[in-house]
Design a protein around this motif. Structure first.
Motif, PDB file in Angstrom:
ATOM      1  N   LEU A  76     -19.543  -9.820  -7.296  1.00  0.00           N
ATOM      2  CA  LEU A  76     -19.932 -11.221  -7.425  1.00  0.00           C
ATOM      3  C   LEU A  76     -18.824 -12.027  -8.107  1.00  0.00           C
ATOM      4  CD1 LEU A  76     -22.028 -13.421  -7.037  1.00  0.00           C
ATOM      5  CD2 LEU A  76     -23.063 -12.760  -9.233  1.00  0.00           C
ATOM      6  N   ASP A  77     -18.140 -11.410  -9.087  1.00  0.00           N
ATOM      7  CA  ASP A  77     -16.996 -12.084  -9.718  1.00  0.00           C
ATOM      8  C   ASP A  77     -15.960 -12.468  -8.657  1.00  0.00           C
ATOM      9  OD1 ASP A  77     -18.198 -11.595 -12.154  1.00  0.00           O
ATOM     10  OD2 ASP A  77     -16.910  -9.890 -12.656  1.00  0.00           O
ATOM     11  N   GLU A  78     -15.648 -11.531  -7.789  1.00  0.00           N
ATOM     12  CA  GLU A  78     -14.643 -11.755  -6.751  1.00  0.00           C
ATOM     13  C   GLU A  78     -15.097 -12.848  -5.784  1.00  0.00           C
ATOM     14  OE1 GLU A  78     -13.803  -8.075  -4.854  1.00  0.00           O
ATOM     15  OE2 GLU A  78     -13.212  -7.044  -6.713  1.00  0.00           O
ATOM     16  N   ILE A  79     -16.361 -12.807  -5.396  1.00  0.00           N
ATOM     17  CA  ILE A  79     -16.896 -13.811  -4.466  1.00  0.00           C
ATOM     18  C   ILE A  79     -16.839 -15.195  -5.095  1.00  0.00           C
ATOM     19  CG2 ILE A  79     -19.008 -14.623  -3.328  1.00  0.00           C
ATOM     20  CD1 ILE A  79     -19.748 -11.648  -2.929  1.00  0.00           C
ATOM     21  N   MET A  80     -17.277 -15.286  -6.351  1.00  0.00           N
ATOM     22  CA  MET A  80     -17.295 -16.583  -7.033  1.00  0.00           C
ATOM     23  C   MET A  80     -15.885 -17.112  -7.264  1.00  0.00           C
ATOM     24  SD  MET A  80     -20.346 -17.727  -7.421  1.00  0.00           S
ATOM     25  CE  MET A  80     -20.042 -19.004  -8.646  1.00  0.00           C
ATOM     26  N   TRP A  81     -14.950 -16.211  -7.547  1.00  0.00           N
ATOM     27  CA  TRP A  81     -13.554 -16.638  -7.729  1.00  0.00           C
ATOM     28  C   TRP A  81     -13.027 -17.277  -6.440  1.00  0.00           C
ATOM     29  CZ3 TRP A  81     -10.218 -16.772 -11.869  1.00  0.00           C
ATOM     30  CH2 TRP A  81      -8.882 -17.070 -11.564  1.00  0.00           C
ATOM     31  N   GLN A  82     -13.275 -16.603  -5.317  1.00  0.00           N
ATOM     32  CA  GLN A  82     -12.798 -17.111  -4.036  1.00  0.00           C
ATOM     33  C   GLN A  82     -13.482 -18.426  -3.669  1.00  0.00           C
ATOM     34  OE1 GLN A  82     -10.247 -15.945  -2.347  1.00  0.00           O
ATOM     35  NE2 GLN A  82      -9.955 -14.293  -3.828  1.00  0.00           N
ATOM     36  N   GLU A  83     -14.780 -18.513  -3.889  1.00  0.00           N
ATOM     37  CA  GLU A  83     -15.506 -19.739  -3.564  1.00  0.00           C
ATOM     38  C   GLU A  83     -15.032 -20.901  -4.436  1.00  0.00           C
ATOM     39  OE1 GLU A  83     -19.703 -19.151  -3.825  1.00  0.00           O
ATOM     40  OE2 GLU A  83     -19.784 -17.766  -2.120  1.00  0.00           O
ATOM     41  N   PHE A  84     -14.854 -20.639  -5.719  1.00  0.00           N
ATOM     42  CA  PHE A  84     -14.448 -21.692  -6.662  1.00  0.00           C
ATOM     43  C   PHE A  84     -13.088 -22.254  -6.298  1.00  0.00           C
ATOM     44  CE2 PHE A  84     -12.726 -23.378 -10.622  1.00  0.00           C
ATOM     45  CZ  PHE A  84     -13.809 -24.050 -11.178  1.00  0.00           C
ATOM     46  N   HIS A  85     -12.123 -21.374  -6.049  1.00  0.00           N
ATOM     47  CA  HIS A  85     -10.751 -21.823  -5.810  1.00  0.00           C
ATOM     48  C   HIS A  85     -10.495 -22.213  -4.355  1.00  0.00           C
ATOM     49  CE1 HIS A  85     -10.541 -19.564  -9.603  1.00  0.00           C
ATOM     50  NE2 HIS A  85      -9.693 -20.519  -9.930  1.00  0.00           N
ATOM     51  N   GLY A  86     -11.409 -21.834  -3.481  1.00  0.00           N
ATOM     52  CA  GLY A  86     -11.265 -22.223  -2.079  1.00  0.00           C
ATOM     53  C   GLY A  86     -11.769 -23.628  -1.794  1.00  0.00           C
ATOM     54  N   HIS A  87     -12.563 -24.167  -2.713  1.00  0.00           N
ATOM     55  CA  HIS A  87     -13.171 -25.490  -2.493  1.00  0.00           C
ATOM     56  C   HIS A  87     -13.214 -26.251  -3.819  1.00  0.00           C
ATOM     57  CE1 HIS A  87     -14.463 -24.025   1.468  1.00  0.00           C
ATOM     58  NE2 HIS A  87     -14.841 -22.922   0.850  1.00  0.00           N
ATOM     59  N   LEU A  88     -12.057 -26.435  -4.449  1.00  0.00           N
ATOM     60  CA  LEU A  88     -12.014 -27.062  -5.769  1.00  0.00           C
ATOM     61  C   LEU A  88     -12.638 -28.456  -5.780  1.00  0.00           C
ATOM     62  CD1 LEU A  88      -8.435 -26.076  -7.023  1.00  0.00           C
ATOM     63  CD2 LEU A  88     -10.625 -25.191  -7.856  1.00  0.00           C
ATOM     64  N   ASP A  89     -12.496 -29.191  -4.682  1.00  0.00           N
ATOM     65  CA  ASP A  89     -13.029 -30.552  -4.642  1.00  0.00           C
ATOM     66  C   ASP A  89     -14.544 -30.588  -4.769  1.00  0.00           C
ATOM     67  OD1 ASP A  89     -13.107 -29.279  -2.132  1.00  0.00           O
ATOM     68  OD2 ASP A  89     -13.345 -31.201  -1.089  1.00  0.00           O
ATOM     69  N   GLU A  90     -15.204 -29.472  -4.413  1.00  0.00           N
ATOM     70  CA  GLU A  90     -16.660 -29.385  -4.528  1.00  0.00           C
ATOM     71  C   GLU A  90     -17.090 -28.575  -5.745  1.00  0.00           C
ATOM     72  OE1 GLU A  90     -18.783 -31.002  -2.738  1.00  0.00           O
ATOM     73  OE2 GLU A  90     -17.320 -31.827  -1.323  1.00  0.00           O
ATOM     74  N   THR A  91     -16.433 -27.443  -5.967  1.00  0.00           N
ATOM     75  CA  THR A  91     -16.887 -26.541  -7.026  1.00  0.00           C
ATOM     76  C   THR A  91     -16.555 -27.029  -8.428  1.00  0.00           C
ATOM     77  OG1 THR A  91     -14.861 -25.226  -6.730  1.00  0.00           O
ATOM     78  CG2 THR A  91     -16.841 -24.488  -5.564  1.00  0.00           C
ATOM     79  N   VAL A  92     -15.421 -27.712  -8.583  1.00  0.00           N
ATOM     80  CA  VAL A  92     -15.075 -28.211  -9.924  1.00  0.00           C
ATOM     81  C   VAL A  92     -16.093 -29.245 -10.409  1.00  0.00           C
ATOM     82  CG1 VAL A  92     -13.413 -29.622 -11.197  1.00  0.00           C
ATOM     83  CG2 VAL A  92     -12.643 -27.608  -9.961  1.00  0.00           C
TER      84      VAL A  92
END
Length: 264
Positions: A76-92
């Motif tokens: 889950l850490d790996e998944i969340m890392w990829q999701e967070f940095h793959g869509h910074l405009d939404e996740t940040v």
């Protein structure tokens, strides 16, 4: 304190937000920000510090500096890392909103993360009807970027080492207006005084591939003005100062900034 429990996606979203507001050497259980976050999440400071260390093992920017995090990152850490940095405009913005909710911040309050004091909420002063209000998503992104970049530089201007937080700006290397995908990338940020931020934004100063300060021809033409000599020429050729565990600015971004700088 609650018994050991699995980390949720929501908790990791908040943790990823705070992760980028700390340097690697600050991810320990005695760090005020870690302690504040642990209390709010009803976890131990040790568990929060360990999870931050797990996330650090996934960070390519730290690997560039030869820094390794803790082993044991979960799937889950790996998944969340990829999701967070793959869509910074939404996740940040989503992560900043989640942090604000956790800290019970009002809609106009400011959530700051000065690392020596921990996370705290600055209550907004009363505002009149003419106060300009940025769209919430943009404001949340700005708040995140400001905290992350300033803390990456240990709360000091990278040129002068000025350490008054209210006089520091998280400067974009590649402009906000033209590089949407890099707007919230910490490696696209420099911590500069308000004066040096204005000069950098107008391409009057830049930095070479060794992060040494360069002065434009236009700025040098204003010598020997005292203000130019003391605020700029005195630092010419000096390397941008960052802690050894900071994330380095992207040199490709800096090279693009120098293209316009060379014309000044």
């Amino acid at each position: 304190m609650a018994a050991r429990k699995n980390w949720t996606r929501h908790e990791l979203l908040i943790l990823l937000n705070v992760y980028h507001k700390l340097r690697f050497g600050q991810m320990h259980e005695r760090q005020p920000t870690v302690i504040t976050l642990a209390k709010k999440l009803e976890r131990t400071a040790g568990s929060v510090a360990m999870k931050l260390g797990n996330l650090a093992s996934l960070d390519p920017a730290l690997k560039l500096r030869g820094i390794k995090g803790l082993s044991g990152a979960s799937k889950l850490d790996e998944i969340m890392w990829q999701e967070f940095h793959g869509h910074l405009d939404e996740t940040v913005p989503a992560s900043e909103a989640a942090l604000r909710e956790l800290m019970k911040a009002g809609p106009d309050d400011t959530v700051e993360v000065p690392t020596k004091q921990g996370i705290h909420v600055i209550k907004a002063p009363p505002s009149g009807p003419t106060t300009a209000v940025k769209p919430q998503k943009i404001r949340l992104g700005h708040d995140y970027f400001q905290n992350a970049v300033v803390n990456n530089f240990a709360g000091r201007c990278g040129v002068t080492q000025l350490g008054i937080r209210g006089l520091l700006v998280a400067s974009h290397i590649l402009p906000w207006s033209t590089h949407e995908s890099e707007r919230l990338n910490v490696r696209n940020g420099l911590c500069l005084s308000r004066l040096h931020d204005a000069a950098f934004d107008r391409h009057l100063i830049s930095f070479d591939d060794n992060l040494r300060l360069l002065l434009s021809k236009r700025l040098r033409s204003e010598l020997p003005q005292r203000a130019v000599q003391e605020n700029f020429a005195a630092y010419e050729g000096q390397t941008l100062e960052l802690p050894t565990d900071s994330v380095l600015p992207d040199l490709a971004f800096m090279a693009e900034h120098r293209v316009k700088f060379m014309k000044m």
